[in-house]
Design an enzyme around this catalytic site. Structure first.
Site, mmCIF file in Angstrom:
data_model
loop_
_atom_site.group_PDB
_atom_site.id
_atom_site.type_symbol
_atom_site.label_atom_id
_atom_site.label_comp_id
_atom_site.label_asym_id
_atom_site.label_seq_id
_atom_site.Cartn_x
_atom_site.Cartn_y
_atom_site.Cartn_z
ATOM 1 N N ASP A 179 46.881 -9.167 -115.725
ATOM 2 C CA ASP A 179 46.610 -9.044 -117.432
ATOM 3 C C ASP A 179 45.127 -7.859 -117.297
ATOM 4 O O ASP A 179 44.485 -7.517 -116.262
ATOM 5 C CB ASP A 179 46.255 -10.255 -118.034
ATOM 6 C CG ASP A 179 45.280 -11.212 -117.144
ATOM 7 O OD1 ASP A 179 44.793 -10.745 -116.188
ATOM 8 O OD2 ASP A 179 45.249 -12.396 -117.445
ATOM 9 N N ASP A 202 42.397 -23.749 -121.387
ATOM 10 C CA ASP A 202 43.473 -24.362 -121.971
ATOM 11 C C ASP A 202 44.759 -24.285 -121.366
ATOM 12 O O ASP A 202 45.721 -24.521 -122.106
ATOM 13 C CB ASP A 202 43.349 -23.378 -123.358
ATOM 14 C CG ASP A 202 43.997 -21.848 -123.116
ATOM 15 O OD1 ASP A 202 43.981 -21.689 -121.995
ATOM 16 O OD2 ASP A 202 44.195 -21.105 -123.971
ATOM 17 N N HIS A 227 46.308 -21.942 -119.692
ATOM 18 C CA HIS A 227 46.887 -20.858 -119.271
ATOM 19 C C HIS A 227 46.943 -20.427 -117.966
ATOM 20 O O HIS A 227 46.207 -20.444 -117.127
ATOM 21 C CB HIS A 227 46.568 -19.586 -120.328
ATOM 22 C CG HIS A 227 44.955 -19.303 -120.057
ATOM 23 N ND1 HIS A 227 44.315 -18.640 -121.032
ATOM 24 C CD2 HIS A 227 44.490 -18.934 -118.792
ATOM 25 C CE1 HIS A 227 43.328 -18.129 -120.455
ATOM 26 N NE2 HIS A 227 43.288 -18.478 -119.098
ATOM 27 N N GLU A 274 48.965 -18.089 -123.505
ATOM 28 C CA GLU A 274 48.153 -19.147 -123.993
ATOM 29 C C GLU A 274 49.186 -20.105 -124.567
ATOM 30 O O GLU A 274 50.287 -19.927 -124.664
ATOM 31 C CB GLU A 274 47.723 -18.375 -125.366
ATOM 32 C CG GLU A 274 46.242 -17.426 -125.050
ATOM 33 C CD GLU A 274 45.237 -17.837 -124.390
ATOM 34 O OE1 GLU A 274 45.264 -18.807 -123.582
ATOM 35 O OE2 GLU A 274 44.154 -17.157 -124.494
HETATM 36 P P1 PGA Z 1 38.194 -18.527 -114.595
HETATM 37 O O1 PGA Z 1 39.492 -18.232 -115.516
HETATM 38 O O2 PGA Z 1 38.402 -18.212 -112.966
HETATM 39 O O3 PGA Z 1 37.026 -17.520 -114.995
HETATM 40 O O4 PGA Z 1 38.072 -19.881 -114.884
HETATM 41 C C1 PGA Z 1 40.707 -18.475 -114.988
HETATM 42 C C2 PGA Z 1 41.796 -17.896 -115.996
HETATM 43 O O5 PGA Z 1 41.411 -17.990 -117.057
HETATM 44 O O6 PGA Z 1 42.823 -18.032 -115.737
#
Ligand code: PGA
Length: 271
Positions: free
Chosen positions: A67, A142, A144, A149
């Protein structure tokens, strides 16, 4: 699904790097799916170490990233903390430290003038590369995967996605606050591979660390498959699945003893 629990972030990172290195050694022209965020940083450091000290060779490897924020792109004229693009993150944390070929790196273009066309092109590039051999994934607060999302279709493809409030909060704290960017100024949209795209990868390596992820990890791995926790789609993946967790992230799983038992047996029989 192999669920591997390690004592801490360092051990989790070493294990994950070992899995990736195994793919690269076995198939030097493999296609890796890469992820950004705080979770894979230790894994990338270990891969850099393996490249420098053990000669781990990335010259034939191709990569695709999950992404990128919409509206920003890598700007090497700016210092690291002022350029929050995921492209910049990838170069700083991994790509410029290993011998990957520039033309073998594919990261969604946050500056594209035609995001819809770009998303179709991205899917086509993955297809033309022969698909992704191993996809690295974190999990958002959350639930994802990438920027899919809550409420994203489990069949979704690469597309533009509005970011959930929790994601904006989490990423603001981690990446934007220190850069002196206001919360309103940070990007609120992103280009993301879809869950359907991710489910077509041949193998998955998911990582999570820290107590803040414990609830959502338990929901994704042991709860129902639901578009409200898009990482729960891991339960639908048909290929090889490895989940590496540190003890804190694993602390709300109900079946920990079972996972440890399975890991031991597999080691014993080298499965
Ligand atoms: P993080 O993010 O590694 O900063 O916890 C993980 C994600 O959003 O997939």
């Amino acid at each position: 699904m192999d669920i591997i629990i390690r004592d801490n972030y360092e051990e989790m990172s070493k294990y994950a790097a070992g899995v990736i290195a195994g793919f690269v050694r076995k198939k030097p022209d493999c296609v890796l799916g890469l992820a950004t965020g705080s979770t894979p940083i230790g894994t990338y450091r270990e891969l850099i170490r393996m490249h420098k000290e053990e000669g781990l060779d990335f010259s034939g490897v191709r990569t695709f990233n999950l992404d990128e924020y919409l509206g920003i792109g890598m700007d090497l004229s700016k210092p690291y903390n002022e350029d929050q693009s995921y492209a910049r993150f990838m170069y700083e944390e991994l790509l410029r430290h290993i011998n990957i070929k520039e033309g073998n790196v594919c990261i969604p273009d946050g500056m594209t003038k035609d995001p819809e066309k770009f998303c179709l092109w991205y899917e086509e590039e993955i297809r033309k590369a022969g698909g992704i051999d191993l996809q690295l994934l974190g999990i958002g607060g959350d639930g994802h995967w990438a920027f899919n999302e809550p409420g994203s279709s489990l069949a979704s493809r690469t597309r533009v996605q509005a970011l959930a409030k929790q994601t904006l909060d989490d990423n603001y704290e981690l990446f934007y606050k220190n850069a002196g960017v206001s919360r309103e100024e940070m990007p609120h949209f992103a280009i993301t591979m879809g869950i359907g795209t991710i489910l077509e990868t041949r193998n998955i390596l998911m990582m999570a660390s820290g107590i803040k992820k414990a609830d959502v990890v338990a929901k994704a791995l042991e709860g129902p498959v639901t578009s409200q926790i898009t990482a729960s789609a891991i339960q639908l993946h048909p290929g090889g699945i490895t989940v590496v967790l540190d003890r804190d992230a694993a602390s709300r799983l109900a079946n920990t003893d079972h996972y440890m038992h399975m890991e031991k047996l597999k080691e014993q029989y080298r499965l």
